[in-house]
Design a protein around this motif. Structure first.
Motif, PDB file in Angstrom:
ATOM      1  N   SER A   1       0.832  -1.188   0.000  1.00  0.00           N
ATOM      2  CA  SER A   1       0.000   0.000   0.000  1.00  0.00           C
ATOM      3  C   SER A   1       0.872   1.244   0.000  1.00  0.00           C
ATOM      4  N   CYS A   2       0.459   2.232  -0.756  1.00  0.00           N
ATOM      5  CA  CYS A   2       1.145   3.517  -0.799  1.00  0.00           C
ATOM      6  C   CYS A   2       0.163   4.583  -0.333  1.00  0.00           C
ATOM      7  N   SER A   3       0.468   5.212   0.793  1.00  0.00           N
ATOM      8  CA  SER A   3      -0.375   6.275   1.321  1.00  0.00           C
ATOM      9  C   SER A   3       0.141   7.619   0.810  1.00  0.00           C
ATOM     10  N   VAL A   4      -0.741   8.381   0.193  1.00  0.00           N
ATOM     11  CA  VAL A   4      -0.365   9.650  -0.420  1.00  0.00           C
ATOM     12  C   VAL A   4      -0.869  10.801   0.424  1.00  0.00           C
ATOM     13  N   SER A   5       0.025  11.709   0.812  1.00  0.00           N
ATOM     14  CA  SER A   5      -0.385  12.923   1.506  1.00  0.00           C
ATOM     15  C   SER A   5       0.052  14.120   0.672  1.00  0.00           C
ATOM     16  N   GLY A   6      -0.733  15.193   0.771  1.00  0.00           N
ATOM     17  CA  GLY A   6      -0.471  16.344  -0.074  1.00  0.00           C
ATOM     18  C   GLY A   6      -1.293  16.250  -1.350  1.00  0.00           C
ATOM     19  N   PHE A   7      -1.230  17.306  -2.146  1.00  0.00           N
ATOM     20  CA  PHE A   7      -2.055  17.378  -3.353  1.00  0.00           C
ATOM     21  C   PHE A   7      -1.396  16.667  -4.539  1.00  0.00           C
ATOM     22  N   ILE A   8      -2.165  15.750  -5.140  1.00  0.00           N
ATOM     23  CA  ILE A   8      -1.745  15.089  -6.371  1.00  0.00           C
ATOM     24  C   ILE A   8      -2.760  15.431  -7.450  1.00  0.00           C
ATOM     25  N   SER A   9      -2.308  16.014  -8.524  1.00  0.00           N
ATOM     26  CA  SER A   9      -3.195  16.353  -9.635  1.00  0.00           C
ATOM     27  C   SER A   9      -3.801  15.105 -10.250  1.00  0.00           C
ATOM     28  N   GLU A  10      -4.976  15.250 -10.832  1.00  0.00           N
ATOM     29  CA  GLU A  10      -5.636  14.130 -11.491  1.00  0.00           C
ATOM     30  C   GLU A  10      -4.892  13.697 -12.744  1.00  0.00           C
ATOM     31  N   TYR A  11      -3.932  14.473 -13.200  1.00  0.00           N
ATOM     32  CA  TYR A  11      -3.153  14.116 -14.384  1.00  0.00           C
ATOM     33  C   TYR A  11      -1.907  13.309 -14.039  1.00  0.00           C
ATOM     34  N   TYR A  12      -1.750  12.962 -12.795  1.00  0.00           N
ATOM     35  CA  TYR A  12      -0.590  12.211 -12.352  1.00  0.00           C
ATOM     36  C   TYR A  12      -0.806  10.706 -12.492  1.00  0.00           C
ATOM     37  N   ARG A  13       0.304  10.010 -12.595  1.00  0.00           N
ATOM     38  CA  ARG A  13       0.326   8.563 -12.424  1.00  0.00           C
ATOM     39  C   ARG A  13       1.010   8.267 -11.091  1.00  0.00           C
ATOM     40  N   ILE A  14       0.499   7.268 -10.411  1.00  0.00           N
ATOM     41  CA  ILE A  14       1.095   6.810  -9.163  1.00  0.00           C
ATOM     42  C   ILE A  14       1.322   5.313  -9.310  1.00  0.00           C
ATOM     43  N   GLY A  15       2.418   4.825  -8.764  1.00  0.00           N
ATOM     44  CA  GLY A  15       2.634   3.394  -8.895  1.00  0.00           C
ATOM     45  C   GLY A  15       3.897   2.934  -8.224  1.00  0.00           C
ATOM     46  N   TRP A  16       4.474   1.896  -8.817  1.00  0.00           N
ATOM     47  CA  TRP A  16       5.555   1.185  -8.132  1.00  0.00           C
ATOM     48  C   TRP A  16       6.748   0.898  -9.039  1.00  0.00           C
ATOM     49  N   PHE A  17       7.910   1.053  -8.422  1.00  0.00           N
ATOM     50  CA  PHE A  17       9.167   0.580  -8.983  1.00  0.00           C
ATOM     51  C   PHE A  17       9.734  -0.446  -8.016  1.00  0.00           C
ATOM     52  N   ARG A  18      10.694  -1.199  -8.496  1.00  0.00           N
ATOM     53  CA  ARG A  18      11.419  -2.096  -7.607  1.00  0.00           C
ATOM     54  C   ARG A  18      12.883  -2.133  -7.992  1.00  0.00           C
ATOM     55  N   GLN A  19      13.709  -2.439  -6.995  1.00  0.00           N
ATOM     56  CA  GLN A  19      15.147  -2.529  -7.232  1.00  0.00           C
ATOM     57  C   GLN A  19      15.704  -3.707  -6.458  1.00  0.00           C
ATOM     58  N   ALA A  20      16.219  -4.669  -7.199  1.00  0.00           N
ATOM     59  CA  ALA A  20      16.855  -5.835  -6.602  1.00  0.00           C
ATOM     60  C   ALA A  20      18.346  -5.537  -6.427  1.00  0.00           C
TER      61      ALA A  20
ATOM     62  N   GLY B   1      22.051  -5.131  -6.875  1.00  0.00           N
ATOM     63  CA  GLY B   1      22.908  -5.181  -8.058  1.00  0.00           C
ATOM     64  C   GLY B   1      22.209  -4.893  -9.364  1.00  0.00           C
ATOM     65  N   LYS B   2      20.934  -4.529  -9.300  1.00  0.00           N
ATOM     66  CA  LYS B   2      20.185  -4.268 -10.533  1.00  0.00           C
ATOM     67  C   LYS B   2      19.636  -2.849 -10.553  1.00  0.00           C
ATOM     68  N   GLU B   3      19.274  -2.384 -11.746  1.00  0.00           N
ATOM     69  CA  GLU B   3      18.693  -1.062 -11.874  1.00  0.00           C
ATOM     70  C   GLU B   3      17.242  -1.061 -11.388  1.00  0.00           C
ATOM     71  N   ARG B   4      16.798   0.148 -11.010  1.00  0.00           N
ATOM     72  CA  ARG B   4      15.406   0.298 -10.603  1.00  0.00           C
ATOM     73  C   ARG B   4      14.516   0.135 -11.839  1.00  0.00           C
ATOM     74  N   GLU B   5      13.470  -0.671 -11.718  1.00  0.00           N
ATOM     75  CA  GLU B   5      12.590  -0.913 -12.855  1.00  0.00           C
ATOM     76  C   GLU B   5      11.142  -0.603 -12.502  1.00  0.00           C
ATOM     77  N   GLY B   6      10.419  -0.110 -13.499  1.00  0.00           N
ATOM     78  CA  GLY B   6       9.003   0.166 -13.313  1.00  0.00           C
ATOM     79  C   GLY B   6       8.217  -1.127 -13.259  1.00  0.00           C
ATOM     80  N   VAL B   7       7.325  -1.240 -12.291  1.00  0.00           N
ATOM     81  CA  VAL B   7       6.530  -2.455 -12.100  1.00  0.00           C
ATOM     82  C   VAL B   7       5.093  -2.234 -12.562  1.00  0.00           C
ATOM     83  N   SER B   8       4.469  -1.173 -12.040  1.00  0.00           N
ATOM     84  CA  SER B   8       3.064  -0.951 -12.365  1.00  0.00           C
ATOM     85  C   SER B   8       2.701   0.476 -11.987  1.00  0.00           C
ATOM     86  N   SER B   9       1.720   1.037 -12.686  1.00  0.00           N
ATOM     87  CA  SER B   9       1.252   2.373 -12.349  1.00  0.00           C
ATOM     88  C   SER B   9      -0.201   2.534 -12.763  1.00  0.00           C
TER      89      SER B   9
END
Length: 122
Positions: free
Chosen positions: A21-40, A42-50
């Motif tokens: 779960s990601c709890s968002v505080s503060g104002f986020i415009s409706e034109y934003y994407r919110i989601g998840w990255f992960r980093q294992a 020795g590896k680069e950060r990769e986009g998982v889902s948004s």
């Protein structure tokens, strides 16, 4: 000031499930994407889902399609990532992130959470 706070990481056996779960505080415009990255390690950060705040359009990396589901609760101002059929290769620190527009690359993210670790044992 926007703050993103993750919760729900932990240790699970392969084949199991976790809900982040990601709890968002503060104002986020409706034109934003919110989601998840992960980093294992020795590896680069990769986009998982948004998810787009206004249209609810979703993005999934090929590696998680069919297993992960992202959703947004406007009333609670949270974004949830339901992770099913977990594999050892899903082990990583998972970060919540947000940005204006539809791109989902680490370089264009405007806001980041501190991350929550997910470990999937064989």
């Amino acid at each position: 000031q926007v703050q993103l706070v993750e919760s729900g990481g932990g240790l699970v056996q392969a084949g199991g499930a976790l809900r982040l779960s990601c709890s968002v505080s503060g104002f986020i415009s409706e034109y934003y994407r919110i989601g998840w990255f992960r980093q294992a390690p020795g590896k680069e950060r990769e986009g998982v889902s948004s998810i787009n705040v206004r249209t609810r359009s979703t993005y999934y990396a090929d590696s998680v399609k069919g297993r992960f589901v992202i959703s947004r609760d406007d009333a609670k101002n949270t974004v949830t990532l339901q992770m099913n059929s977990l594999k050892p290769e899903d082990t990583a620190v998972y970060y919540c992130a947000a940005a204006n527009g539809d791109s989902w690359y680490a370089d264009v993210m405007e806001y980041w959470g501190k991350g929550t670790p997910v470990t999937v044992s064989p």
